[in-house]
Write a protein that holds these residues in place. Structure first.
Motif, mmCIF file in Angstrom:
data_model
loop_
_atom_site.group_PDB
_atom_site.id
_atom_site.type_symbol
_atom_site.label_atom_id
_atom_site.label_comp_id
_atom_site.label_asym_id
_atom_site.label_seq_id
_atom_site.Cartn_x
_atom_site.Cartn_y
_atom_site.Cartn_z
ATOM 1 N N UNK B 74 0.847 -1.193 0.000
ATOM 2 C CA UNK B 74 0.000 0.000 0.000
ATOM 3 C C UNK B 74 0.877 1.234 0.000
ATOM 4 N N UNK B 75 0.376 2.295 -0.603
ATOM 5 C CA UNK B 75 1.181 3.518 -0.687
ATOM 6 C C UNK B 75 1.021 4.378 0.568
ATOM 7 N N UNK B 76 2.054 5.177 0.823
ATOM 8 C CA UNK B 76 2.071 6.064 1.994
ATOM 9 C C UNK B 76 2.208 7.497 1.497
ATOM 10 N N UNK B 77 1.246 8.331 1.816
ATOM 11 C CA UNK B 77 1.309 9.744 1.450
ATOM 12 C C UNK B 77 1.976 10.479 2.613
ATOM 13 N N UNK B 78 3.154 11.054 2.378
ATOM 14 C CA UNK B 78 3.964 11.591 3.474
ATOM 15 C C UNK B 78 3.590 12.999 3.928
ATOM 16 N N UNK B 79 2.590 13.585 3.337
ATOM 17 C CA UNK B 79 2.134 14.897 3.817
ATOM 18 C C UNK B 79 0.701 15.123 3.364
ATOM 19 N N UNK B 80 -0.220 15.119 4.322
ATOM 20 C CA UNK B 80 -1.638 15.358 3.993
ATOM 21 C C UNK B 80 -2.304 16.108 5.140
ATOM 22 N N UNK B 81 -3.580 16.436 4.897
ATOM 23 C CA UNK B 81 -4.444 16.964 5.960
ATOM 24 C C UNK B 81 -5.578 15.981 6.189
ATOM 25 N N UNK B 82 -5.351 14.711 5.843
ATOM 26 C CA UNK B 82 -6.451 13.736 5.893
ATOM 27 C C UNK B 82 -7.064 13.643 7.288
ATOM 28 N N UNK B 83 -8.368 13.719 7.313
ATOM 29 C CA UNK B 83 -9.104 13.647 8.567
ATOM 30 C C UNK B 83 -9.236 14.982 9.269
ATOM 31 N N UNK B 84 -8.409 15.938 8.895
ATOM 32 C CA UNK B 84 -8.410 17.240 9.554
ATOM 33 C C UNK B 84 -9.100 18.321 8.735
ATOM 34 N N UNK B 85 -9.340 18.039 7.472
ATOM 35 C CA UNK B 85 -9.953 19.050 6.628
ATOM 36 C C UNK B 85 -10.964 18.372 5.723
ATOM 37 N N UNK B 86 -12.139 18.953 5.645
ATOM 38 C CA UNK B 86 -13.163 18.335 4.801
ATOM 39 C C UNK B 86 -13.415 19.186 3.552
ATOM 40 N N UNK B 87 -13.824 20.436 3.771
ATOM 41 C CA UNK B 87 -14.070 21.333 2.633
ATOM 42 C C UNK B 87 -13.181 22.549 2.856
#
Lengths: 460, 426
Positions: B74-87
């Protein structure tokens, strides 16, 4: 001497005109989009037009030859929504700004024209912004980097006008922390509808005044002409089918609203732009004969984009809408070919359907499909050559051709970088020297104040 | 198509009962850590990879037929706002960018909304884990909080969290003139450089002071100093000072990258550079310092008009060629699913394909200190896997199955649901 040189010029010009400019692209995989794929194919270009396409094409000896062995040629990419090559995008002071126009602000030195070329883009629908229900006039250009502003517009392409629905045009009517006063009508989607209706109501009255005037003239009378209205003139052109409407929209409700307003006033919406919920009303869009120009996979950047799905293009296509993929971005514009591949992933469209989204479909939407959008004899020689299949993420553009001329050549771009770096270093050195002399001069001019003299601001 | 349906059926039934044990057979296995295995098998037992190879003894476990398919980590995204930003445009739906300059006590995972629509959308493209950052573009802080490495599956944020405090995020002070406010009149000049420099020097002074304060606090705590009151902010810095937690320093420009390198050396902290948009002359120094770099977004226009058009596309290879370990991040939430295309664009402009794949899998795992647990298909690692019909860095490739800790993950999401719903509209 003077006369002699004039004669020489005439002779040279004569020779130029007599000998057609001929280019042959050979050994390429040709993705014609409308007529299948040709392997080991050739394209003969004469005077900027595609003269022949096929596996065996005879070329005159003087033809310039581009050997595209291992490479792929596709039609030049068409971006149906962009703001490149402009000095200004939004005239946001009024809700109907049809008196202003992008053609007046074209900037041929915008570096994004070159960047677009480097992504294989040859034709661009340059739009006004979306701050108003009825925005400014728009223009279709070719990415002729190096040419003047007058030489950018796509000859013969119908002019357009931008409309906008939803959050953007109502923003200036909504009180916020930044704006409590000077609110601008409209503040709601209802008001957006009304703004468009009011404008076309006015335009109809104005059109009738002119029609009456012309009828009177035809009767041999000598009436006073009505006063010209620069705001309403473009709307009359819309009513008369001489100007295409490109409408920024998101939600299904506002899409239906606009189609109804257009029906009521007897004009057509040529394209719905963004149209992120187009998939919800694809049937109605198709019935109206309106094109849809959308993003591949943008979503969730604002409320009205929360129901956006990457399957939008596929659903609309399956339901009979002519769909294009646009960029609205200087960055995304450079890899619209990769964006096109997303309609295969999301919705299972074919390779040809994917390529159509960035070539023949936007050409149809802009009514320039007889000139560009596919590789066919007689069409403009606007081509993008890739080092691999353009729908592969590992491929890149190596050459972009417009009107038979190579406007982008990656090999030349790369080869020229060292010289550009050198030139830049020289310019910086020159500027530093100028700044140094200037500061010396200041010190000398104000003896005794040297310590306090502010240092000139050197570019950091 | 038939094959596809068969695969979907066998992974769709009864996985809960078998304790996440199964074998994928007859597939091409791409371990990333080693050579590809044609006609190979991956045996998963209790959520972990138990065997990989052409001869895998797998008795009594569910069989997933993988003929014609490919198995990747599985791939790893090393920089996101996943779960912290919706719109992104609606402040109420954003939990990044807390107030304050020094917030090392903040933990990203506690605000991760496991019901965010972005999570299933992202994992449907084969991304099984992500770093989620307390601060992103536009953040005003300096030490902005602790990033978390999360799995893109779980009923709660606690279940999703792979590693709390995976890195201390810092937005390094910048000498770039601040962006002109949109309220400023058109044509208004930015602040002169000397003012920007003054503000920068002030920020750097406060940053050093904060690290110094944290160091004194740590010493006082170790020495059991009488009357020492517990300070949550300073205490959060201790793992950083002890080199147990890396600082993830966002520094886009060469000047700030250089200052960050100097700072890390001076403070003796372990650093990961992030969001670098140029390399300049820093290659040898970054390599010598052993500092890994999180690149992205690659899909970007050049920083300056006079840079080559492909500057951002070719940058990953520039780092790689300099011997620097790289991984990719998208630094957002909306395009988190497009992580693989950051890497393949880099490959189109010079980055070797195998390195591109590593930069979204094993390299990321190494950088975040979890290479013993994920990032490649090796015995003992968590079964974070994706099954595809081709190269996952190609858009046209379909991701057919995703496993996280050996659990088959539901690939349905908001987008697919709406697609299916509206395709049915008569």
């Amino acid at each position: 001497m003077k006369r002699l040189s004039a004669a020489a010029v005439m002779v040279l010009a004569g020779v130029g005109a007599a000998r057609a400019e001929v280019t042959l692209i050979k050994n390429a995989t040709i993705l014609t989009v409308t007529k299948g794929t040709i392997t080991k194919g050739s394209i003969l270009i004469r005077d900027g037009k595609i003269a022949e396409v096929g596996q065996s094409v005879a070329a005159p000896a003087e033809a310039t030859v581009i050997d595209a062995a291992g490479e792929y040629v596709m039609p030049g990419i068409i971006d149906c929504h962009s703001h490149i090559a402009t000095e200004a995008v939004n005239e946001g002071s009024v809700s109907v700004s049809s008196m202003v126009g992008i053609p007046d602000t074209l900037n041929p030195e915008d570096i994004y024209i070159y960047d677009a070329l480097a992504g294989g883009v040859t034709t661009v629908n340059v739009l006004h912004g979306s701050a108003n229900a009825i925005g400014g006039k728009t223009v279709v250009i070719k990415t002729r980097w190096g040419k003047s502003a007058e030489e950018l517009p796509f000859e013969g392409a119908l002019p357009g006008i931008k409309f906008a629905l939803g959050e953007n045009p109502k923003r200036q009517g909504s009180p916020s922390v930044f704006r409590a006063t000077n609110l601008r009508y409209p503040a709601t989607r209802m008001g957006v509808e009304d703004t468009i209706r009011e404008a076309f109501n006015e335009a109809k009255i104005y059109q009738a005044e002119w029609n009456d005037y012309r009828a009177a003239l035809a009767r041999g009378e000598h009436p006073e002409p009505p006063r010209r209205d620069l705001k309403l003139d473009p709307l009359v052109e819309v009513l008369e089918g001489k100007r295409l409407v490109h409408a920024h929209c998101y939600r299904a409700d506002e899409i239906l609203m606009l189609l109804k307003v257009a029906d009521d006033y007897g004009f057509k919406i040529r394209t719905l732009q963004h149209v992120l919920e187009g998939y919800k009303v694809a049937k109605e869009i198709a019935a109206h004969g309106t094109g849809a120009s959308t993003f591949s996979d943008w979503w969730a950047y604002k409320e009205e984009a929360y129901d956006a799905i990457p399957y939008n293009a596929a659903i609309m296509t399956k339901k009979g809408v002519v769909v294009s993929l646009n960029s609205d971005s200087e960055e995304l514009m450079r890899h619209l070919n990769d964006e096109a591949a997303k309609v295969m992933k999301y919705g299972g469209l074919s390779e040809t359907e994917a390529l159509s989204m960035i070539t023949i479909n936007p050409a149809k939407q802009l009514m320039i499909e007889k000139r560009v959008g596919s590789i066919e004899v007689g069409k403009d020689a606007d081509l993008a050559i890739f080092d691999g299949h353009p729908l592969s993420n590992y491929s890149k553009v190596v050459k972009t051709i417009i009107d038979g001329q190579v406007y982008f050549d990656r090999a030349k771009d790369v080869a020229g970088r060292a010289a550009k770096e050198q030139e830049k270093a020289q310019l910086i050195a020159k500027e530093k020297e100028r700044a140094r002399k200037e500061s010396e001069g200041q010190r000398r001019a104000r003896p005794g104040a040297g310590e306090q003299a502010p240092k000139p601001e050197v570019a950091q | 198509m038939k094959r596809l349906a068969a695969v979907l059926i066998c992974c769709g039934v009864g996985y809960a009962a078998d304790g996440n044990s199964f074998v994928i057979e007859h597939a091409t296995i791409h371990p990333v850590s080693g050579a590809d295995i044609v006609n190979g098998s991956v045996l998963v037992k209790d959520g972990k990879i138990a065997a990989v190879g052409t001869k895998v003894a797998a008795k009594g476990v569910r069989v997933v037929e993988g003929k014609g398919l490919h198995v990747y980590p599985g791939m790893i995204n090393s920089a996101t706002e996943l779960g912290l930003s919706e719109i992104s445009a609606i402040r109420e739906t954003n939990d990044t960018n807390e107030l304050g300059e020094f917030d090392p006590q903040l933990k990203a995972e506690v605000a991760v909304n496991p019901a965010s629509e972005h999570i299933p959308v992202t994992r449907a493209n084969g991304i099984t884990a992500a770093m989620t950052l307390p601060s992103t573009e536009g953040g005003q802080g300096i030490v902005t909080g602790q990033a978390a490495l999360i799995h893109l599956d779980g009923w709660t944020w606690a279940e999703m969290t792979v590693m709390s405090g995976a890195a201390m995020e810092m937005l390094f002070p910048s000498l770039e003139a601040p962006r002109r406010s949109f309220l400023a009149p058109p044509g208004a000049a930015g602040p002169p450089f000397r003012e920007v420099k003054k503000a920068y020097d002030e920020k750097m002074r406060r940053l050093r002071e904060f690290f110094e304060e944290a160091r004194r606090y740590r010493a006082a705590k170790e020495g059991n100093e009488a009357g020492l009151k517990r300070d949550l902010r300073l205490e959060a810095m201790i793992p950083v000072l002890e080199g147990k937690m890396p600082v993830m320093v966002v520094a886009p420009r060469e000047r700030e990258m250089k200052a960050a390198l100097d700072f890390a050396k001076e403070q003796k902290v372990r650093m990961v550079l992030a969001g670098c948009r140029e390399l300049g002359k820093l290659g040898p120094e970054i390599k010598a310092a052993g500092v890994p770099v999180i690149l992205g977004p690659t899909l970007a226009t050049p920083l300056e008009q006079d840079m080559p058009y492909d500057h951002a596309y070719a940058l990953p290879e520039e780092f790689h060629k300099a011997g620097i370990e790289i991984a990719f991040g998208t630094f957002d939430v909306q395009f988190a699913r497009n992580l693989p295309y950051e890497a393949s664009m880099a490959a189109a402009f010079g980055l070797p394909k195998d390195e591109a794949l590593k930069s979204v899998t094993l390299n990321a795992a190494k950088i975040w200190g979890v290479a013993d647990r994920m990032g490649s298909i090796e015995v003992g690692k968590a079964a974070d896997l994706m099954v595809t019909d081709g190269d996952p860095l190609e858009t046209r490739t379909a991701v057919l199955q995703v496993y996280i800790d050996g659990r088959p993950v539901d690939l349905n999401n908001r987008h697919k649901r709406l697609y299916e719903e509206y395709m049915k509209r008569p």
